[in-house]
Scaffold this active site. Structure first.
Site, PDB file in Angstrom:
ATOM      1  N   TYR A  97       0.728  -1.122  -0.052  1.00 34.10           N
ATOM      2  CA  TYR A  97      -0.100  -0.068  -0.009  1.00 34.10           C
ATOM      3  C   TYR A  97       0.826   1.358   0.017  1.00 34.10           C
ATOM      4  CZ  TYR A  97      -3.873  -3.259   1.380  1.00 34.10           C
ATOM      5  OH  TYR A  97      -4.553  -4.202   1.447  1.00 34.10           O
TER       6      TYR A  97
ATOM      7  N   PRO B  31     -16.026  -3.579   2.143  1.00 30.59           N
ATOM      8  CA  PRO B  31     -17.366  -4.176   2.387  1.00 30.59           C
ATOM      9  C   PRO B  31     -18.232  -2.897   1.950  1.00 30.59           C
ATOM     10  CG  PRO B  31     -16.180  -3.098   4.297  1.00 30.59           C
ATOM     11  CD  PRO B  31     -14.957  -3.405   3.406  1.00 30.59           C
TER      12      PRO B  31
ATOM     13  N   ARG C 138     -15.918  -0.360  -2.434  1.00 32.07           N
ATOM     14  CA  ARG C 138     -14.802   0.650  -2.870  1.00 32.07           C
ATOM     15  C   ARG C 138     -15.309   2.087  -3.079  1.00 32.07           C
ATOM     16  NH1 ARG C 138     -13.503  -4.147  -5.342  1.00 32.07           N
ATOM     17  NH2 ARG C 138     -11.283  -4.831  -4.896  1.00 32.07           N
TER      18      ARG C 138
ATOM     19  N   PHE D 168     -20.926   2.439  -2.079  1.00 37.64           N
ATOM     20  CA  PHE D 168     -21.922   2.336  -0.822  1.00 37.64           C
ATOM     21  C   PHE D 168     -21.230   3.674   0.185  1.00 37.64           C
ATOM     22  CE2 PHE D 168     -22.366  -1.936  -2.199  1.00 37.64           C
ATOM     23  CZ  PHE D 168     -23.818  -2.140  -2.399  1.00 37.64           C
TER      24      PHE D 168
END
Length: 319
Positions: A54, A196, A199, A202
């Site tokens: 990352y 969850p 991405r 939501f």
């Protein structure tokens, strides 16, 4: 916040995924990231998840700067940056990556160490043996596997118990329900659900097609390109309406649905800012709520694959 278990450690039911600190979804800075971590801890989040890939160490370094010792910390290795991107699971490489991660994290021990992707030509039993050595040496508290099939989990667990499996799981990515979530429950393994919130689909407000090419990988992800992108926003709109009518935040309701799928499931949403983290207010969903959500967003509703062909390398399939 309610508690769940990763191994023998009790953690907040909602964890924190720190991928965005590495710039995967756009620019960020140290001060904003540190403030976000402070807000996460204040909200009762006690499990933080990162990886050496990352930002090529940036996310780990920021968590090391943060310096909190009272959080359950996970990191990963196995993906080798490219191009082309490859994977390595050999013991010398895993040990080298772990030492580098520990330096960036400012720790001598990490609670959970994942293999980010499996190298197909190394038997999973050999890999589990390597991870068992690290546990026995006190370098890691337990080990995990990511983007794997149930058969891989069972083979690894038979060699040395697996602490956690981390695969993508959300309202629009249901594949783990076809065997992996069940296998984790049977074996007493935590299932850690990444992405969850889809991405960002939501998120608080509907997304717009403003992804930066070459920086935000959603720019080339099948679910975020047209015509799939507009179709997905339209499919999710009634769910947004339901959330507004019930007084739920959209992210909170999406997390509540994930949590309701098993008491061994721990979602790890991510964000770059404390402002967005404030939306993770998880409501209690009853049977009628879950039925209504299932009606609005049935399994398989999403338009487009969760990854493009170029993103599927070393992701195990099993259905």
């Amino acid at each position: 916040m309610q508690q769940r278990f990763i191994g023998n450690r009790s953690v907040g039911a909602v964890g924190f995924g720190a991928m965005s600190f590495g710039g995967m979804f756009g620019a960020t800075d140290e001060a904003t990231s540190l403030a976000c971590l402070d807000a996460a801890a204040a909200a009762g989040i006690s499990h933080v998840d990162t990886a050496n890939i990352y930002g090529m160490g940036v996310s780990e370094r920021i968590i090391g700067m943060w310096g909190r010792r009272d959080v359950h910390l996970a990191t990963k290795c196995g993906i080798v940056g490219g191009p082309p991107r490859t994977v390595r699971n050999d013991e010398p490489y895993i040990r080298q990556c772990l030492e580098e991660s520990l330096r960036r994290l400012n720790r001598e021990h990490v609670d959970l160490y994942y293999i980010h992707r499996r190298q197909p030509d190394i038997p999973i039993e050999d890999l589990a043996g390597t991870m068992a050595k690290l546990v026995q040496e006190g370098k890691i508290g337990g080990y995990g596997l990511s983007e794997i099939a149930p058969s891989t989990l069972r083979r690894a667990h038979a060699e040395h118990p697996v602490t956690a499996v981390q695969n993508e799981f959300s309202l629009w990515t249901r594949l783990p329900q076809l065997g992996l979530i069940q296998a984790c429950q049977q074996l007493g393994v935590a299932f850690v659900a990444f992405s969850p919130l889809g991405r960002g689909v939501f998120g608080r407000t509907p997304l717009t097609r403003t992804f930066r090419a070459g920086i935000d990988f959603r720019d080339s992800n099948p679910r975020f390109v047209e015509p799939n992108f507009s179709a997905n926003l339209a499919a999710i709109a009634p769910f947004r309406d339901l959330c507004a009518a019930r007084g739920w935040t959209v992210p909170g309701a999406a997390l509540a649905w994930v949590l309701a799928q098993g008491d061994h499931i721990i979602p790890i949403p991510g964000t770059r800012t404390a402002d967005h983290l404030a939306d993770w207010q998880v409501p209690v969903l009853d049977t009628a709520d879950l039925s209504r959500i299932e009606h609005l967003l049935p399994a398989g509703f999403a338009h487009g694959s969760r990854y493009g062909d170029h993103q599927m390398a070393f992701v195990e399939s099993y259905c």
